[in-house]
Design a protein around this motif. Sequence first.
Motif, PDB file in Angstrom:
ATOM      1  N   PHE A  37       0.844  -1.199   0.000  1.00 37.41           N
ATOM      2  CA  PHE A  37       0.000   0.000   0.000  1.00 37.41           C
ATOM      3  C   PHE A  37       0.871   1.237   0.000  1.00 37.41           C
ATOM      4  N   HIS A  38       0.240   2.298  -0.389  1.00 36.90           N
ATOM      5  CA  HIS A  38       0.899   3.579  -0.164  1.00 36.90           C
ATOM      6  C   HIS A  38       1.010   3.817   1.326  1.00 36.90           C
ATOM      7  N   THR A  39       2.089   4.339   1.733  1.00 38.91           N
ATOM      8  CA  THR A  39       2.236   4.705   3.132  1.00 38.91           C
ATOM      9  C   THR A  39       1.442   5.995   3.367  1.00 38.91           C
ATOM     10  N   ILE A  40       0.708   5.990   4.449  1.00 40.11           N
ATOM     11  CA  ILE A  40      -0.007   7.213   4.827  1.00 40.11           C
ATOM     12  C   ILE A  40       0.641   7.717   6.099  1.00 40.11           C
ATOM     13  N   GLY A  41       1.040   8.966   6.079  1.00 42.36           N
ATOM     14  CA  GLY A  41       1.665   9.524   7.278  1.00 42.36           C
ATOM     15  C   GLY A  41       3.044   8.935   7.482  1.00 42.36           C
ATOM     16  N   VAL A  42       3.273   8.490   8.690  1.00 42.22           N
ATOM     17  CA  VAL A  42       4.621   8.073   9.064  1.00 42.22           C
ATOM     18  C   VAL A  42       4.532   6.752   9.818  1.00 42.22           C
ATOM     19  N   GLU A  43       5.428   5.847   9.517  1.00 39.52           N
ATOM     20  CA  GLU A  43       5.496   4.593  10.253  1.00 39.52           C
ATOM     21  C   GLU A  43       6.952   4.269  10.541  1.00 39.52           C
ATOM     22  N   PHE A  44       7.173   3.455  11.524  1.00 38.88           N
ATOM     23  CA  PHE A  44       8.570   3.064  11.717  1.00 38.88           C
ATOM     24  C   PHE A  44       8.692   1.620  12.159  1.00 38.88           C
ATOM     25  N   LEU A  72       1.607  15.486   7.322  1.00 35.21           N
ATOM     26  CA  LEU A  72       1.610  14.368   8.267  1.00 35.21           C
ATOM     27  C   LEU A  72       3.027  13.896   8.575  1.00 35.21           C
TER      28      LEU A  72
ATOM     29  N   GLY B 105       2.539   3.098  13.329  1.00 39.25           N
ATOM     30  CA  GLY B 105       2.120   4.382  12.779  1.00 39.25           C
ATOM     31  C   GLY B 105       2.436   5.506  13.744  1.00 39.25           C
ATOM     32  N   LEU B 113      -5.644   9.880  10.832  1.00 34.76           N
ATOM     33  CA  LEU B 113      -5.658   9.271   9.509  1.00 34.76           C
ATOM     34  C   LEU B 113      -5.179   7.860   9.715  1.00 34.76           C
ATOM     35  N   ARG B 114      -5.880   6.953   9.137  1.00 33.50           N
ATOM     36  CA  ARG B 114      -5.497   5.581   9.393  1.00 33.50           C
ATOM     37  C   ARG B 114      -4.690   5.008   8.261  1.00 33.50           C
ATOM     38  N   GLY B 115      -3.619   4.347   8.633  1.00 37.39           N
ATOM     39  CA  GLY B 115      -2.828   3.657   7.633  1.00 37.39           C
ATOM     40  C   GLY B 115      -3.283   2.225   7.534  1.00 37.39           C
ATOM     41  N   ARG B 119      -7.063  -0.357   6.590  1.00 39.27           N
ATOM     42  CA  ARG B 119      -7.099  -1.348   5.513  1.00 39.27           C
ATOM     43  C   ARG B 119      -7.355  -2.739   6.051  1.00 39.27           C
TER      44      ARG B 119
END
Lengths: 202, 1077
Positions: A37-44, A72, B105, B113-115, B119
């Motif tokens: 998926f496209h990353t939304i915001g920030v993840e680590f 974001l 996240g 906003l949900r990542g 989904r």
Amino acid sequence: MTTKTSLLKVILLGDGGVGKSSIMNRYVTNKFDAHLFHTIGVEFLNKELEVDGHQVTLQIWDTAGQERFRSLRTPFYRGSDCCLLTFSVDDSQSFLNLGNWKKEFIYYADVKEPEKFPFVVLGNKVDVTERQVSTEEAQQWCQENGNFPYYETSAKDATNVAVAFDEAVRRVLALEERTDHLIPTDTVKLHRKPRSATSCCS
Amino acid sequence: MVHVYNCHPFASQQIVQVEQEPGLVCCGGGALFVVATGGCKVEAYNVEQEGCPFICRFATMGTVKSIQHSKMGDYLVTIEEKNSATYLRAYTNWRHQAEGKARVGVRLLGHLLRGASVRGGVQMEIIEIPLSKRPVAVACCPVTGDLLVGCEDTLVLFALRRQNQQSLNQSQQILQSTSQNSSQNQAQSPSPNQNFLDFERSVILHLPKIEPKQVALCGGYVAVQMELEVLVLKLDASSDPKTQEESSDTKKTDHIDDQADFMVLPRHQELLGDVAKDCDIPVSIENTGLEDGKGQYTLSYVLFRRFTPDFFQGCSVEETQLHSLQLYPLYTSNQSVPLEEPACVFCFFSLPNAGYLYSLKGGVELLSTYQYPEKVLKAVLTDHLLHVITKSALQCFTVRCAAVAARIVDPYIDTTMKACPPCSMEVCALRIQLFIGLRSVCVDGSHVILLSVADTETPEEPERTPQRRRLKLKEHTLLTGIFLAVGIDPATTPALESFLSRPFLGRKWTISSPKETSPAGHGWNLYVVDSVSPLTLYQEMVEYSERYAETNPQAQSLRHLLSEAHLFLRASLLRTEPSEQPRNIEGEAAETLQTDTDAPAERQTAAQTDRQEVEEALRHNCAQLGDCFSRGSQKDCHLALPYYRMSGLSVTEVMARNRPLPSSPHTYGPGFLFYLKHFLFEETEQTLSQEAADDVIDIFSQSEPSQLVSVCASPSMINLSPAKTLQILIHQEDTCGVSVLLTITMATMMLCLDDLPQYTQLMERHAEMLLVYRFIEEPRLLLHGGVGGRHTHIRPTRLTRQLAKSQPGLLVAAMVALHENSKVQLEQADHIFKELGCENCLQVDFWEAMLMASSQEAVIQELLFRLVSIYIDRLTNTTSDTHLNEPHTPSRRRPLKSADDLINSCSHYGALYPWLTVLNPAHTTSSQHQEALYKLQSLLCGPSLSVGSVVPLMERLSEETLWGFSLHLLCSTRRGQYDRSIEKLLDRCPQAIIAYANHQLQDTHMILWWQKLLPELCNRTRAASDNSILLAALKETLVVVAMEMSPTDFLELIPDDGTASYFLPYLLTCSQRHLMA
């Protein structure tokens, strides 16, 4: 028992679709998913490793590359120890945008000495046959912008991914040793020791 | 003095298998969170399961300085540091972070906003909460999950927002439609248990003069603790923002003025309630909530406490620092958690040598002060206990929260119905459990989590096998220390020394050592110590108390221990409402990971069984407390009554418990006698068996012989054995002399023995009037039930029945006296006479007597009416010309008062008008009939009866008989119908007319002599000129008229057809009288 643990924050920046999340997944879990998926915001994700006798927790920050997610991701640039500027060798526009990414990072991360900050440039998707960016072009850009190390990687077949991260860590550690600024995270006294028993009233 | 008991509130301990040395520890929601020393990693363990298995591990974004778990929302909040900057972060959905491999996240507050979560995959999320000032302390509200952050000079309140799944989906639509893989998205629907949390900055409190060390938040209460001060505020949502602004403005300016003029010297202060605003800490409020429907917040002061270092002897200035601030909610079992505000909120804070517990709701008050035997590092308040740690021990003190809550739940506490140990009861230490090098404590449910770190200077001995012995040794040392501290040297007291040599860690303390002993040498351990159930602890305390009871049943300690046990049970009853916990959000989140969830119904029944067990234990405890108070001293002896009542014991059982041993000299305690008297004198429905009743007689003859008469009169005692009691009463008379009440009681016993001669003899010993006075004193000699306005039926006693037979006058007099002294109501008296079967005789006597005695107008009118009605009944039911033929008259007894008696002694009965004697038959009727007639006539002649009201009753009487006519005539006369009356009288009984006229036609009615009577007589004599009665009447009338009129007027009256010579003498008399005048 290892007593010194460093937490290194490494952030992946670059246009949407260049493969930042895939690089991170390849490095941490050694897996590849062509339909991420496209990353939304920030993840680590965290990865523990030992570099030159140092126990290091590498905190790899994956960001949303698309422009509309800018608000974001930018708040989380602060506190980064290293920035991996990423483009895709089959997408010249992503290469041309490297400068903008660098600027955005320096601006929001509030880096005090931008010229000394460790950037590493990754040209991803080298497994693809139709290249739009040549190795020379990329190396030249790195040379001109601050002598950044450049790695051509493929998250799909794992080429150079680990090497690039190792280099990032080494860069950070080298910088910190020079400035004597390894985060000594275990020296924080969590329990204040009771003051000595020799106080007047006892 | 602090009681120290040696109970066993802990069942077992487990050692958590942590690899790295724990730095920070916190717990909540069944999980234990460990941050390794200096680390950026949190490890979660399940404390609910055996061995505390590892749940997950996740990385933090910086070095954790402080960590808290919120039960509401199941999130963690941290203060972290990285590269010299401080951050505040909330970690949500942490349970989904298995092995730390999933992506986490990160977002800013408000950017929901949900990542991956949206989904379908559940993702842990970190919410970064930006602050303009450096955060120092955080606290989560146990009621709402809201977050309070203490910064250098502000307190910021963040409201927890739980996002609705649907609205969230809608907001994601746009994002998803642009997503390349939208086809995949639809296949995966988001988990319904998803925990979408966010925070909204709702209020900022500016406290420019303080440096917070700790903060606490609970249902609108905000507490902040500085080094030596504690301030508690209350935030209320208000719809009127104006008043709030004004008040905060004035506050501000006032304080600025104050500061300019004075240098404030800190001094010890305790300000409760509104007065707390006089503390010199100004607070202003800034509302920042945007979409907050609640509107504005207003602020009020609740509590301020300031300590000065020199106030506390024995601690150095540096050591005098507050810690362990806590706001603690207590729900009661009839509340639905978490929808309602908690019934009670408590505030706890602690100095190294003393802890303070306040109750905040319904008036702030200091509940308890905890004097610690040694320096305390940290304290945690729970429902049942206050856990404190010192360097070397975990100590458990009792708390009074349940006592406060019980009084809120039940308004009948502190009455004769129910009791509960007082909130002010001294607290005690239940247990001092030794540990080495304790550093921190936290509590989750029944699990107490302890971190111990051995001092590096004195490394712990590596081998762990003789742990038990070592602990024992330590405990010995500690107890010795305590004795020394209170000035007792155990070495000089052999008994104490042998006491100390006994093992204290009893049977219940089991140590489950880890399967793999952690590598020898690391000097730290993380323990999960499990508390025993309140019921188990209660049972131990009962066992404990039995030892006290054997040695000294009246000891204060026994009562104290039982009271403590009582509060334990109360606390668990307050909390054992089933199915309140599992339905919370965090519970749902947990359930998705835990497979061992029972069906809710099963859980509920289990909880109900538990509750029944606790309730049973509470009844048992109440019985024991009742015993304590029943045997104890005069002080508080009245508490025996409510405790025995709550115990559900019957009076017989209570008596059995209080029966002294044959050998023991001790008699019945004042509490027991109080209980028994209350039972006998107030409660009328429970009848004792003969055995029990005889016991009661014995008890009172021994302990309070003066009460014997009242005891015998109790309806509960109806089964007592009269012979035995009589002996005791005779003995009582011999020792104390004759008393009227005693005589009556003895007579009653004779009656029960069917010894009428003796009975009569006794009743004749005293004048009837004296007896009446004693009946007023003890109405239950005559009446059972119905006393004190209870709804029970009133009924006559055996003595009453006998009196009705043998001394009806006495009975009537007594009933009148009881009525006039408000011991019985008219309807109750009616009921008694009905029961006695003498409605038509004694009851009427009672009414007649009441008329003589009563001064209440309403009662008099009621009685007059009733009597008129009864007299009419008697007149219609008896025939006037037979003597003995009275088939349905219920009694042949003559009424107590004759008509003459009543006329002579009762003002409501008037003297019979003289003309009635002409109408009344001489002796041709029965005496009953005649009496009834005279009484009715007398009432009609009397001043009180309102004739109009009885006219309808009179219609039942025919005018055919002369006596009937007389009554009707009386009525019409009383109603002023003289013309008609004269006519009727002339028709029926002309011989009475002159008597009638003489009596009735006076004063204003004199005119009737010549206007009515004279013409009427003239007419009638004209028709029957030989009627001597009429002629005589005419003559008498003319005499009267001649006396009263002028000669001319008189002339006018003389009928035209009359003989002049007949009237002449009267005219002459008239003229002569007139001339003389």
